[in-house]
Enzyme design. Structure first.
Site, mmCIF file in Angstrom:
data_model
loop_
_atom_site.group_PDB
_atom_site.id
_atom_site.type_symbol
_atom_site.label_atom_id
_atom_site.label_comp_id
_atom_site.label_asym_id
_atom_site.label_seq_id
_atom_site.Cartn_x
_atom_site.Cartn_y
_atom_site.Cartn_z
ATOM 1 N N ASN A 25 0.729 -1.187 -0.055
ATOM 2 C CA ASN A 25 -0.150 0.029 -0.116
ATOM 3 C C ASN A 25 0.837 1.224 0.008
ATOM 4 O O ASN A 25 0.463 2.263 -0.545
ATOM 5 C CB ASN A 25 -1.104 -0.029 1.325
ATOM 6 N N SER B 230 -4.083 2.549 -8.426
ATOM 7 C CA SER B 230 -4.938 3.845 -8.509
ATOM 8 C C SER B 230 -5.572 3.937 -9.824
ATOM 9 O O SER B 230 -5.291 3.527 -10.813
ATOM 10 C CB SER B 230 -3.762 5.019 -8.330
ATOM 11 N N ASN C 99 -2.707 10.721 -15.842
ATOM 12 C CA ASN C 99 -3.163 12.120 -15.265
ATOM 13 C C ASN C 99 -1.912 13.038 -15.569
ATOM 14 O O ASN C 99 -0.849 12.679 -15.237
ATOM 15 C CB ASN C 99 -3.425 11.913 -13.579
ATOM 16 N N TYR D 174 4.169 8.685 -11.264
ATOM 17 C CA TYR D 174 3.100 7.987 -10.558
ATOM 18 C C TYR D 174 2.211 6.982 -11.193
ATOM 19 O O TYR D 174 1.960 5.981 -10.828
ATOM 20 C CB TYR D 174 2.302 8.971 -9.775
ATOM 21 N N ALA D 175 1.678 7.568 -12.311
ATOM 22 C CA ALA D 175 0.911 6.581 -13.172
ATOM 23 C C ALA D 175 1.683 5.608 -13.880
ATOM 24 O O ALA D 175 1.130 4.368 -13.991
ATOM 25 C CB ALA D 175 0.187 7.562 -14.420
ATOM 26 N N ALA E 254 4.189 4.006 -12.462
ATOM 27 C CA ALA E 254 4.229 3.107 -11.493
ATOM 28 C C ALA E 254 3.131 2.262 -11.010
ATOM 29 O O ALA E 254 3.089 1.028 -10.991
ATOM 30 C CB ALA E 254 5.127 3.516 -10.233
HETATM 31 P P1 NAP Z 1 -0.546 8.708 2.629
HETATM 32 O O1 NAP Z 1 -1.424 9.057 3.676
HETATM 33 O O2 NAP Z 1 0.551 9.685 2.126
HETATM 34 O O3 NAP Z 1 0.265 7.532 3.388
HETATM 35 C C1 NAP Z 1 1.381 6.862 2.801
HETATM 36 C C2 NAP Z 1 1.911 5.700 3.559
HETATM 37 O O4 NAP Z 1 3.224 5.365 3.116
HETATM 38 C C3 NAP Z 1 2.423 6.305 4.953
HETATM 39 O O5 NAP Z 1 2.140 5.245 6.083
HETATM 40 C C4 NAP Z 1 3.858 6.437 4.934
HETATM 41 O O6 NAP Z 1 4.486 6.351 6.228
HETATM 42 C C5 NAP Z 1 4.470 5.425 4.072
HETATM 43 N N1 NAP Z 1 5.344 5.611 3.140
HETATM 44 C C6 NAP Z 1 5.662 6.336 2.251
HETATM 45 N N2 NAP Z 1 6.807 6.121 1.706
HETATM 46 C C7 NAP Z 1 7.526 5.261 2.338
HETATM 47 C C8 NAP Z 1 8.657 4.651 2.155
HETATM 48 N N3 NAP Z 1 9.664 4.944 1.299
HETATM 49 N N4 NAP Z 1 8.810 3.507 3.151
HETATM 50 C C9 NAP Z 1 7.771 2.909 4.007
HETATM 51 N N5 NAP Z 1 6.607 3.398 3.935
HETATM 52 C C10 NAP Z 1 6.567 4.660 3.235
HETATM 53 O O7 NAP Z 1 -1.237 7.798 1.388
HETATM 54 P P2 NAP Z 1 -2.530 7.424 1.093
HETATM 55 O O8 NAP Z 1 -3.425 8.313 0.628
HETATM 56 O O9 NAP Z 1 -3.114 6.689 2.246
HETATM 57 O O10 NAP Z 1 -2.150 6.270 0.074
HETATM 58 C C11 NAP Z 1 -1.992 4.937 0.187
HETATM 59 C C12 NAP Z 1 -1.885 4.348 -0.985
HETATM 60 O O11 NAP Z 1 -2.920 4.408 -1.948
HETATM 61 C C13 NAP Z 1 -0.875 4.699 -1.928
HETATM 62 O O12 NAP Z 1 -0.136 3.732 -2.730
HETATM 63 C C14 NAP Z 1 -1.591 5.797 -2.871
HETATM 64 O O13 NAP Z 1 -0.650 5.844 -4.393
HETATM 65 C C15 NAP Z 1 -2.695 5.066 -3.134
HETATM 66 N N6 NAP Z 1 -3.794 5.707 -3.642
HETATM 67 C C16 NAP Z 1 -4.379 6.820 -2.698
HETATM 68 C C17 NAP Z 1 -5.419 7.627 -3.149
HETATM 69 C C18 NAP Z 1 -5.814 8.650 -2.398
HETATM 70 O O14 NAP Z 1 -6.902 9.329 -2.707
HETATM 71 N N7 NAP Z 1 -5.651 8.700 -0.821
HETATM 72 C C19 NAP Z 1 -5.848 7.306 -4.386
HETATM 73 C C20 NAP Z 1 -5.197 6.187 -5.176
HETATM 74 C C21 NAP Z 1 -4.456 5.492 -4.840
HETATM 75 P P3 NAP Z 1 6.105 7.063 6.509
HETATM 76 O O15 NAP Z 1 5.964 8.521 5.880
HETATM 77 O O16 NAP Z 1 6.001 7.129 7.895
HETATM 78 O O17 NAP Z 1 6.986 6.168 5.770
#
Ligand code: NAP
Length: 251
Positions: free
Chosen positions: A94, A146, A153, A159-160, A162
Site C-alpha cells: 500500500n 490507483s 493524469n 506515479y501513473a 508506477a
Molecule cells: P498517505 O496518507 O500519504 O500515506 C502513505 C503511507 O506510506 C504512510 O504510512 C507512509 O509512512 C508510507 N510510506 C511512504 N513512503 C514510504 C517508504 N519509502 N517506506 C515505507 N513507508 C512509506 O497515502 P494514502 O493516501 O493513504 O495512500 C496509500 C496508497 O493508496 C498509496 O499507494 C497511494 O498511491 C494509493 N492511492 C491513494 C489515493 C487517495 O486518494 N488517497 C488514491 C489512489 C491511490 P511514512 O511517511 O512514515 O513512511
C-alpha cells in the site's frame, strides 16, 4: 479470523504504509478480521501509534520501521517477519508517494523515487512473500494501485507509470503463482480522504468530486473493506483483477 475463513491458525499479514491513511485503515480491518498484522512505514512514532490502536482494540500488531526505497532494509524486514512469526499469508503493498510535476519539468530523481517506492518495493516484497506463501499453499497479494494507473493524469507521469506497472506485475504474478493457491489482485482507489488528497488544491478536489457519479470522496475504510474481502477465503476464485473503489470515476 472471520467466520468465513477456513484456516485454523492466525494468518500473518504485512501492510506497508500502515502509519496513516489507507494503510492504517487496512491494517485495522485485517486485525479486526483476526489476522496478525505487521505494520510497515518509515516513521517510528506513526507506526507505533497505529500498532497501539490495534492492540487496544484487542488485535495483534507488530510495528516495523522500514524505508521501502532501501532494498537492504526491505530484505531485512521480511527476514524479521519470518523469524518472529514463521509464516506470511497476506501481503498488502500500500505504501506510496507522489512527486508531481509536468513531464517536461520532471527530474530523473522524482521519477526514480516514485518508481522505487511505488513499484520496485512492491515487486521485491511480492518476490520475498512468494516462498512462504507457496510453502503454506495459500496466499493473498493485494497491490494498491490507483485509477490514475488506468486513465493517466497530467502532472503524474511517474506515479501513473508506477501504478500501471503494478497492474501488469500483478496480472503476471497471478499467472505464475495461481497453481500454488496464491491470488494476486489490485485495488485501485479513486479520490479518498487522506493526507495525500488533503495536500491537493481544494478547488481541484471539489471539481473532481463534482464529476463523480457518487459525488463524494471515498473514506479509507471503504478501501479497507475491499482489501479485507480480497484477503479472505471468500475471494479464493478472484485473481488478476483490478478492483476500482472509486465512486464510479472509471465508469
Ligand atoms: P498517505 O496518507 O500519504 O500515506 C502513505 C503511507 O506510506 C504512510 O504510512 C507512509 O509512512 C508510507 N510510506 C511512504 N513512503 C514510504 C517508504 N519509502 N517506506 C515505507 N513507508 C512509506 O497515502 P494514502 O493516501 O493513504 O495512500 C496509500 C496508497 O493508496 C498509496 O499507494 C497511494 O498511491 C494509493 N492511492 C491513494 C489515493 C487517495 O486518494 N488517497 C488514491 C489512489 C491511490 P511514512 O511517511 O512514515 O513512511
Amino acid at each position: 479470523m472471520s467466520a468465513e475463513d477456513s484456516s485454523n491458525e492466525q494468518r500473518v499479514a504485512i501492510v506497508t504504509g500502515a502509519s496513516r491513511g489507507l494503510g492504517r485503515a487496512i491494517a485495522n480491518r485485517l486485525a479486526a478480521d483476526g489476522h496478525t498484522v505487521v505494520l510497515v512505514a518509515r516513521s517510528a512514532s506513526g507506526i507505533e501509534a497505529a500498532a497501539e490502536e490495534i492492540t487496544a482494540a484487542g488485535g495483534t500488531a507488530d510495528a516495523c520501521t522500514c524505508d521501502l526505497a532501501d532494498d537492504a532494509a526491505v530484505d531485512a524486514m521480511v527476514d524479521g517477519v519470518m523469524e518472529r512469526h514463521g509464516r506470511l499469508d497476506i501481503l498488502v503493498n500500500n505504501a506510496g508517494i507522489t512527486r508531481d510535476g509536468l513531464m517536461l519539468r520532471m527530474s530523473d530523481e522524482d521519477f526514480d523515487l516514485v518508481w522505487a517506492t511505488n513499484l520496485r518495493a512492491a515487486f521485491r516484497l511480492c518476490r520475498a512473500a512468494a516462498r512462504p506463501m507457496m510453502r503454506g499453499r495459500w496466499g493473498r497479494m493485494i497491490n494498491i494501485g490507483s485509477v490514475v494507473g488506468v486513465m493517466g493524469n497530467p502532472g503524474q507521469v511517474n506515479y501513473a507509470a508506477a501504478k500501471a506497472g503494478l497492474i501488469g506485475m500483478t496480472k503476471s504474478i497471478c499467472k505464475e503463482l495461481g497453481g500454488k493457491g496464491i491470488t494476486a489482485n489490485v485495488v485501485a482507489p479513486g479520490f479518498v480522504q487522506t493526507d495525500m488528497t488533503d495536500a491537493l488544491p481544494e478547488q481541484l478536489v471539489k471539481e473532481a468530486v463534482g464529476r463523480l457519479p457518487l459525488r463524494r470522496l471515498g473514506q479509507p475504510e471503504e478501501i479497507a473493506d475491499a482489501v479485507s474481502f480480497l484477503a479472505s477465503d471468500r475471494a479464493g476464485y478472484i485473481t488478476g483483477h483490478v478492483l476500482a473503489v472509486d465512486g464510479g470515476m472509471l465508469s
